[in-house]
Enzyme design. Structure first.
Site, PDB file in Angstrom:
ATOM      1  N   HIS A   1      30.588 -34.064  21.193  1.00 18.04           N
ATOM      2  CA  HIS A   1      30.268 -34.985  20.099  1.00 18.04           C
ATOM      3  C   HIS A   1      29.669 -36.311  20.570  1.00 18.04           C
ATOM      4  O   HIS A   1      28.617 -36.739  20.095  1.00 18.04           O
ATOM      5  CB  HIS A   1      31.508 -35.277  19.252  1.00 18.04           C
TER       6      HIS A   1
ATOM      7  N   GLU B   1      32.812 -26.466  12.293  1.00 14.00           N
ATOM      8  CA  GLU B   1      31.770 -27.481  12.449  1.00 14.00           C
ATOM      9  C   GLU B   1      31.791 -27.905  13.911  1.00 14.00           C
ATOM     10  O   GLU B   1      32.860 -28.156  14.481  1.00 14.00           O
ATOM     11  CB  GLU B   1      32.052 -28.684  11.540  1.00 14.00           C
TER      12      GLU B   1
ATOM     13  N   GLU C   1      25.928 -29.318  14.058  1.00  9.05           N
ATOM     14  CA  GLU C   1      25.321 -30.650  13.995  1.00  9.05           C
ATOM     15  C   GLU C   1      24.531 -30.915  15.261  1.00  9.05           C
ATOM     16  O   GLU C   1      25.082 -30.866  16.366  1.00  9.05           O
ATOM     17  CB  GLU C   1      26.366 -31.745  13.814  1.00  9.05           C
TER      18      GLU C   1
ATOM     19  N   ASP D   1      29.283 -29.807  17.392  1.00  8.60           N
ATOM     20  CA  ASP D   1      28.199 -30.726  17.752  1.00  8.60           C
ATOM     21  C   ASP D   1      27.483 -30.227  19.002  1.00  8.60           C
ATOM     22  O   ASP D   1      28.136 -29.817  19.973  1.00  8.60           O
ATOM     23  CB  ASP D   1      28.769 -32.123  18.050  1.00  8.60           C
TER      24      ASP D   1
ATOM     25  N   HIS E   1      36.741 -29.321  11.486  1.00 10.64           N
ATOM     26  CA  HIS E   1      35.930 -30.340  12.152  1.00 10.64           C
ATOM     27  C   HIS E   1      36.111 -30.275  13.662  1.00 10.64           C
ATOM     28  O   HIS E   1      37.208 -30.483  14.181  1.00 10.64           O
ATOM     29  CB  HIS E   1      36.366 -31.721  11.632  1.00 10.64           C
TER      30      HIS E   1
END
Length: 278
Positions: free
Chosen positions: A91, A76, A144, A78, A47
């Site tokens: 993020h 993962e 994301e 952002d 993450h």
């Protein structure tokens, strides 16, 4: 009398069947061949990179991504948009928590962003291109796309920057409109709908929160996977979709309990600050 009762019961039964069909239509996703998605379900994803609990290796930093690569974990991350339409990996909507500057990232130019440091370290906010150059296909990515006032511009920027990228990646978002745009512009890319049980603190209208929580807007993008908060794994729509063969991804797994639940109820995980089973 009994004849009328039978007619009423039949009508009610038909109504329930129609409602069930409509419900499944709204939440259903899309399925790719297993050989196209095996890399997703067989990978554990760090993450925001493999960042440290003390923040000395900050989240979404090149160092955190490098650590994930060293340990052969997927990543993962952002992506957000700056004021001058540059795609950066960060993020939060506001820069305060990670840089000390109380300003929205969408109100800053890339030049301003590049002057900031993450968590008081020597690491800076990377551009999306810098991250792609670093990863270079070594491990898979879950990207994301953050909801943004120029959501479609951000989607187009991500698409353009991925055009020449040869590694494995998929794209997810909480925003169904973003995922709908990805479906239209990048139809071959594996796409995922993010969701969770939304709290009262969330300022979105209640009807929208219910629609998002129960995945009732999936018909807009037909996601290939659902990324859901592991704590909320009993969600009815999530359970039905997994039964129907839609891939499920747990986030954010950060304890032994979370690992135990997620390994049982999801197809793969996004984790932080714990050692997942490889």
């Amino acid at each position: 009398m009994f004849g009328n009762f039978g007619k009423i019961a039949a009508t009610i039964g038909l109504d329930i069947i129609i409602l069930l069909v409509v419900y499944i239509f709204l939440i259903y996703g899309d399925k790719k061949d297993t050989d196209e998605t095996e890399w997703l379900t067989s990978t554990k994803f760090a993450h925001r990179g493999l960042y440290s609990d003390d923040g000395m290796i900050p989240e979404n930093s090149l160092e955190a991504f490098d650590k994930a690569i060293e340990n052969n974990y997927g990543i993962e991350l952002d992506v957000s948009f700056t004021k001058d339409k540059k795609t950066v990996v960060f993020h939060d909507d506001n820069l305060l928590r990670m840089t000390g500057l109380n300003k929205k990232i969408s109100d800053c130019t890339l030049e301003e962003i590049e002057s900031l440091y993450l968590n008081g370290t020597d690491y800076k906010i990377p551009t999306f291109n810098e991250v792609l150059d670093l990863v270079d296909g070594k491990v898979p990515l879950i990207i994301e796309i953050k909801s943004n006032r120029d959501r479609y511009g951000l989607c187009n920027s991500v698409k353009n920057e991925l055009n020449d990228y040869n590694g494995r990646f998929c794209i997810e978002s909480f925003d169904p409109l973003i995922m709908s745009r990805i479906k239209k512009n990048m139809p071959d890319v594996i796409r995922g709908q993010l969701s969770m049980k939304f709290t009262k603190d969330n300022k979105a209208p209640k009807s929208l929160k219910v629609a998002l929580e129960y995945l009732l807007l999936n018909f807009k993008s037909r996601p290939h996977f659902i990324a859901y908060n592991w704590i909320d794994s009993n969600n009815l729509s999530l359970r039905i979709l997994r039964k129907l063969g839609i891939i499920t991804v747990a986030w954010t797994v950060n304890s032994e309990k979370a690992l135990e639940v997620s390994n049982e109820r999801f197809d793969t995980i996004i984790f932080e600050h714990c050692e997942p089973l490889k």
